[in-house]
Design an enzyme around this catalytic site. Structure first.
Site, PDB file in Angstrom:
ATOM      1  N   ASN A  86       0.843  -1.184   0.000  1.00  0.00           N
ATOM      2  CA  ASN A  86       0.000   0.000   0.000  1.00  0.00           C
ATOM      3  C   ASN A  86       0.885   1.243   0.000  1.00  0.00           C
ATOM      4  O   ASN A  86       1.853   1.318   0.774  1.00  0.00           O
ATOM      5  CB  ASN A  86      -0.904  -0.002   1.239  1.00  0.00           C
ATOM      6  CG  ASN A  86      -1.944  -1.111   1.181  1.00  0.00           C
ATOM      7  OD1 ASN A  86      -2.549  -1.346   0.143  1.00  0.00           O
ATOM      8  ND2 ASN A  86      -2.141  -1.799   2.293  1.00  0.00           N
ATOM      9  N   HIS A  99       6.545  -1.784   3.208  1.00  0.00           N
ATOM     10  CA  HIS A  99       6.345  -3.188   3.558  1.00  0.00           C
ATOM     11  C   HIS A  99       5.479  -3.852   2.503  1.00  0.00           C
ATOM     12  O   HIS A  99       4.600  -3.220   1.912  1.00  0.00           O
ATOM     13  CB  HIS A  99       5.706  -3.342   4.949  1.00  0.00           C
ATOM     14  CG  HIS A  99       4.464  -2.535   5.148  1.00  0.00           C
ATOM     15  ND1 HIS A  99       4.506  -1.179   5.413  1.00  0.00           N
ATOM     16  CD2 HIS A  99       3.158  -2.864   5.111  1.00  0.00           C
ATOM     17  CE1 HIS A  99       3.268  -0.729   5.537  1.00  0.00           C
ATOM     18  NE2 HIS A  99       2.419  -1.727   5.349  1.00  0.00           N
TER      19      HIS A  99
HETATM   20  P1  5GP Z   1      -0.537  -0.894   5.864  1.00  0.00           P
HETATM   21  O1  5GP Z   1      -1.962  -0.575   6.252  1.00  0.00           O
HETATM   22  O2  5GP Z   1       0.380   0.264   6.169  1.00  0.00           O
HETATM   23  O3  5GP Z   1      -0.373  -1.410   4.469  1.00  0.00           O
HETATM   24  O4  5GP Z   1      -0.124  -2.122   6.769  1.00  0.00           O
HETATM   25  C1  5GP Z   1       0.343  -1.996   8.076  1.00  0.00           C
HETATM   26  C2  5GP Z   1       0.185  -3.332   8.736  1.00  0.00           C
HETATM   27  O5  5GP Z   1       0.975  -3.336   9.910  1.00  0.00           O
HETATM   28  C3  5GP Z   1      -1.249  -3.641   9.165  1.00  0.00           C
HETATM   29  O6  5GP Z   1      -1.691  -4.842   8.518  1.00  0.00           O
HETATM   30  C4  5GP Z   1      -1.147  -3.792  10.678  1.00  0.00           C
HETATM   31  O7  5GP Z   1      -1.967  -4.809  11.197  1.00  0.00           O
HETATM   32  C5  5GP Z   1       0.332  -4.094  10.893  1.00  0.00           C
HETATM   33  N1  5GP Z   1       0.863  -3.644  12.176  1.00  0.00           N
HETATM   34  C6  5GP Z   1       0.653  -2.442  12.780  1.00  0.00           C
HETATM   35  N2  5GP Z   1       1.329  -2.369  13.934  1.00  0.00           N
HETATM   36  C7  5GP Z   1       1.987  -3.557  14.076  1.00  0.00           C
HETATM   37  C8  5GP Z   1       2.869  -4.077  15.083  1.00  0.00           C
HETATM   38  O8  5GP Z   1       3.188  -3.436  16.086  1.00  0.00           O
HETATM   39  N3  5GP Z   1       3.348  -5.336  14.887  1.00  0.00           N
HETATM   40  C9  5GP Z   1       3.035  -6.078  13.770  1.00  0.00           C
HETATM   41  N4  5GP Z   1       3.561  -7.305  13.691  1.00  0.00           N
HETATM   42  N5  5GP Z   1       2.213  -5.617  12.805  1.00  0.00           N
HETATM   43  C10 5GP Z   1       1.704  -4.369  12.955  1.00  0.00           C
END
Ligand code: 5GP
Ligand code: ZN
Length: 113
Positions: A86, A99
């Site tokens: 994303n 990521h």
């Molecule tokens: P995005 O929405 O930015 O593409 O994805 C971020 C991801 O990071 C989400 O799926 C969320 O659940 C994950 N996430 C957020 N905080 C943490 C954390 O402290 N540890 C882990 N393992 N995942 C996290």
């Protein structure tokens, strides 16, 4: 260091690490959206794919190949899986360290919502 994923890479915040090398760390998503949901991050900080340069081609290729390896190790190769990154507001990016999501273990609709 304030970036959440830099802190996970540094071991300052615990995570269920499934792969680590000099360039890439992979760990299980804390709020999984599928039976298998693993995040892959470069150890070097980029806010998103939009910040990568052509000179980062090798690193970005390595990142995807480690997704391939872990997907294989997780037994997803036969059933298939989805790979997502994303970027920014419209995509709903919530952590601003590049990521790649590996999602597997169920069917996914297309196009995504
Ligand atoms: P995005 O929405 O930015 O593409 O994805 C971020 C991801 O990071 C989400 O799926 C969320 O659940 C994950 N996430 C957020 N905080 C943490 C954390 O402290 N540890 C882990 N393992 N995942 C996290
Ligand atoms: Zn970071």
């Amino acid at each position: 260091m304030s970036c959440l994923f830099c802190r996970i890479v540094a071991g300052e915040i615990p995570a269920a690490i499934v792969h680590r090398d000099d360039d890439v760390v992979a760990f299980r998503d804390i709020a999984p959206k599928a039976p298998t949901h693993i995040l892959f991050v470069p150890t070097r900080h980029f806010a998103s794919l939009a910040e990568a340069h052509d000179a980062d081609a090798g690193l970005l290729g390595t990142l995807l190949l480690r997704v391939r390896d872990v997907a294989r190790a997780e037994g997803l190769e036969g059933s298939g899986y989805r790979v997502v990154t994303n970027v920014g507001e419209h995509a709903g990016q919530s952590v601003f360290h590049l990521h790649v999501h590996l999602l597997g273990g169920r069917d996914f609709s297309w196009p995504p919502g």
